[in-house]
Enzyme design. Structure first.
Site, short mmCIF file in Angstrom:
data_model
loop_
_atom_site.label_atom_id
_atom_site.label_comp_id
_atom_site.label_asym_id
_atom_site.label_seq_id
_atom_site.Cartn_x
_atom_site.Cartn_y
_atom_site.Cartn_z
N ASN A 7 -15.22 -8.66 -73.29
CA ASN A 7 -14.61 -7.50 -73.92
C ASN A 7 -15.44 -6.28 -73.52
OD1 ASN A 7 -13.61 -5.54 -75.60
ND2 ASN A 7 -13.91 -6.69 -77.50
N ARG A 91 -10.30 -8.97 -72.39
CA ARG A 91 -9.51 -8.22 -73.37
C ARG A 91 -9.11 -6.89 -72.73
NH1 ARG A 91 -11.53 -4.74 -78.41
NH2 ARG A 91 -9.49 -4.27 -79.26
N HIS A 180 -4.77 -4.62 -81.97
CA HIS A 180 -5.36 -5.77 -82.68
C HIS A 180 -4.47 -7.01 -82.60
CE1 HIS A 180 -7.74 -2.94 -85.59
NE2 HIS A 180 -8.53 -3.33 -84.59
N HIS A 208 -6.00 -6.45 -90.83
CA HIS A 208 -7.26 -6.48 -90.07
C HIS A 208 -8.05 -5.22 -90.44
CE1 HIS A 208 -9.79 -7.29 -86.41
NE2 HIS A 208 -10.12 -6.05 -86.72
N GLY A 210 -11.52 -3.59 -90.13
CA GLY A 210 -12.86 -3.52 -89.54
C GLY A 210 -13.24 -2.06 -89.41
N ASN A 211 -13.90 -1.69 -88.32
CA ASN A 211 -14.08 -0.25 -88.07
C ASN A 211 -12.74 0.38 -87.79
OD1 ASN A 211 -16.81 0.47 -88.39
ND2 ASN A 211 -17.31 -0.80 -86.62
N ARG A 241 -11.30 7.30 -88.22
CA ARG A 241 -9.97 7.79 -87.83
C ARG A 241 -9.13 8.11 -89.07
NH1 ARG A 241 -9.09 2.72 -84.31
NH2 ARG A 241 -10.45 3.10 -82.54
N ARG A 285 -20.11 -0.91 -96.45
CA ARG A 285 -21.22 -1.34 -97.30
C ARG A 285 -21.94 -0.14 -97.91
NH1 ARG A 285 -23.04 -5.32 -92.67
NH2 ARG A 285 -22.31 -3.47 -91.59
N ILE A 332 -14.47 -5.79 -93.00
CA ILE A 332 -14.23 -5.39 -94.40
C ILE A 332 -13.35 -6.43 -95.08
CG2 ILE A 332 -13.18 -3.64 -95.89
CD1 ILE A 332 -13.87 -1.56 -93.69
N GLY A 333 -12.26 -6.83 -94.41
CA GLY A 333 -11.33 -7.80 -95.01
C GLY A 333 -12.00 -9.12 -95.34
N GLU A 334 -12.94 -9.52 -94.49
CA GLU A 334 -13.60 -10.82 -94.71
C GLU A 334 -14.71 -10.74 -95.74
OE1 GLU A 334 -14.88 -12.27 -90.81
OE2 GLU A 334 -12.94 -11.64 -90.00
N GLU A 384 -10.62 -13.36 -82.19
CA GLU A 384 -9.83 -12.83 -81.07
C GLU A 384 -10.25 -13.47 -79.75
OE1 GLU A 384 -11.16 -9.15 -82.97
OE2 GLU A 384 -9.45 -8.22 -81.98
#
Ligand code: ADP
Length: 398
Positions: A7, A91, A180, A208, A210-211, A241, A285, A332-334, A384
């Protein structure tokens, strides 16, 4: 069969090496700060051994040379010969309308990925650098491209079109593509396994977070809508964003602040979102920490974040005529029980009821976090890279 997954970003290359027999990850890591002082390779081996290596890593070719060297190293590596790598999966962020599935890379595919640069000037050029470097370094090894956009290619036209003049779609391909894709696809498949149903029978909302953040409406295994659009800027609030905004608001700000396209681009992609609202951080966090000390803007940012996740769950329930499951994934989701709680609160009317104990449990495994409610709620760590490795295996075995 051993597959290397790469990636390549602007200043980093992440890698994972899989033994596909049992889908075991033999090694993983990343090269950071390519082209800058203090470039570093961080390497992990399946048996817990890890190491860091600083070096003069001027470009993507050098980065991949370092990665191959560490994979082959007698002390830190996992293979003895470069030829043991049977294929490399890359990717690629944007496949436009040209790529609806993963492909083996040849000269024609390279040209087509180049043509997609216009659609993703921030991402595709770096993906291409990684592919080119790898093709030069491993001439006889098949390489594949796995596109973030491909999973969303079956979205219906009324979902992917913008209300701009139709000619702009025809002329420039201005429409929603979604991103994603490998992550949404992976967690939707896992959700079906967890729910012991065939995916064709399930209506899922995959979040999803994350950042970068996006949700997708996955109906019968097909993405029928997703929050990211022409670029990854649309939709949910993200680390830096904006997500959804009125485009006219941006024009107004550009005029009042007398800024041009470049600055506006950086405003909406780098200085907005959680960071721009809170003034504290783009890191969830740190925001959760700031809330405990009474920081009101951190609280606002987090409330906005969760509200949009919730709003899209509701929207997608409407789009699909109901939902059977909601999945949380990404950093974040996890990991953030708080965000999951805020995002689900009030969705009991849909049949989604969170179980506090399961939601708060510290675990990195996939798991249900609902009260066995009609709509199942799941946390599923994304993978992924495994999707890329699986697609690569399929392509090289054909
Ligand atoms: P990327 O999109 O770059 O792959 P990640 O999926 O790793 O990013 O997600 C990064 C986000 O996950 C950051 O906002 C980080 O604060 C958040 N995160 C990671 N661990 C936790 C945690 N334990 N609690 C809350 N947020 C977390």
């Amino acid at each position: 069969m051993i597959i290397l997954v790469l990636n390549s970003g602007s200043s980093s290359v992440k890698y994972r090496l899989f033994e596909m027999e049992d889908e075991k990850c033999l090694a993983w890591g990343l090269v950071e700060r390519i082209g800058a002082r203090g470039a570093i390779l961080k390497h992990n081996r399946y048996d817990g051994h890890n190491m860091k290596l600083a070096g003069d890593i001027v470009d993507h070719t050098k980065a991949i040379e370092y990665i191959l060297a560490i994979l082959l190293s007698p002390n830190h590596g996992v293979i003895k010969d470069r030829n043991e790598i049977n294929a490399v999966g890359h990717r690629v962020v944007h496949g436009g309308e040209k790529f609806t599935k993963s492909v083996l890379i040849d000269a024609e595919v390279m040209n087509m990925i180049q043509e997609c640069i216009e659609l993703a000037p921030l991402h595709n050029p770096h993906n291409i650098k990684g592919i080119t470097a790898c093709r030069n370094l491993m001439k006889d090894v098949p390489q594949t491209a796995i596109f973030d956009t491909a999973f969303h290619h079956k979205m219906p036209d009324y979902s992917y079109m913008y209300g701009l003049p139709y000619i702009l779609y025809k002329r420039y391909g201005v429409r929603r593509y979604g991103f994603h894709g490998s992550s949404h696809r992976y967690v939707a498949d896992r959700a079906a396994v967890m729910m012991q149903k065939t995916i064709e029978k399930l209506k899922l909302v995959t979040c999803h977070l994350g950042n970068g953040c996006s949700s997708a409406a996955v109906n019968g295994g097909v993405s029928v809508d997703t929050t990211m659009g022409f670029t990854p800027t649309e939709g949910l609030l993200m680390g830096t964003r904006t997500g959804d905004i009125d485009p006219a608001a941006l024009l107004y700000v550009m005029s009042r602040e007398e800024i041009g396209i470049g600055e506006a681009n950086s405003l909406i992609n780098k200085h907005s979102g959680l960071n721009g609202i809170s003034g504290v951080s783009n890191d969830m966090r740190e925001l959760e920490e700031a809330i405990t000390t009474g920081n009101k803007r951190a609280e606002l940012a987090v409330n906005m974040f969760a509200y949009r996740v919730k709003k899209y769950i509701g929207a997608y329930a409407a789009a699909m005529g109901g939902i059977d499951g909601i999945v949380f994934t990404g950093g974040i989701g996890e990991n953030s029980a708080g965000i999951r709680k805020r995002s689900i609160a009030g969705l009991e009317f849909l049949g989604a009821e969170l179980d506090e104990v399961n939601n708060n449990a510290k675990s990195s495994d996939e798991r249900f976090i609902d009260k066995d409610s009609r709509v199942r709620i799941m946390v599923i760590p994304t993978n992924e890279e495994l999707v890329i490795a699986r697609d690569t295996l399929e392509l090289v075995q054909d």
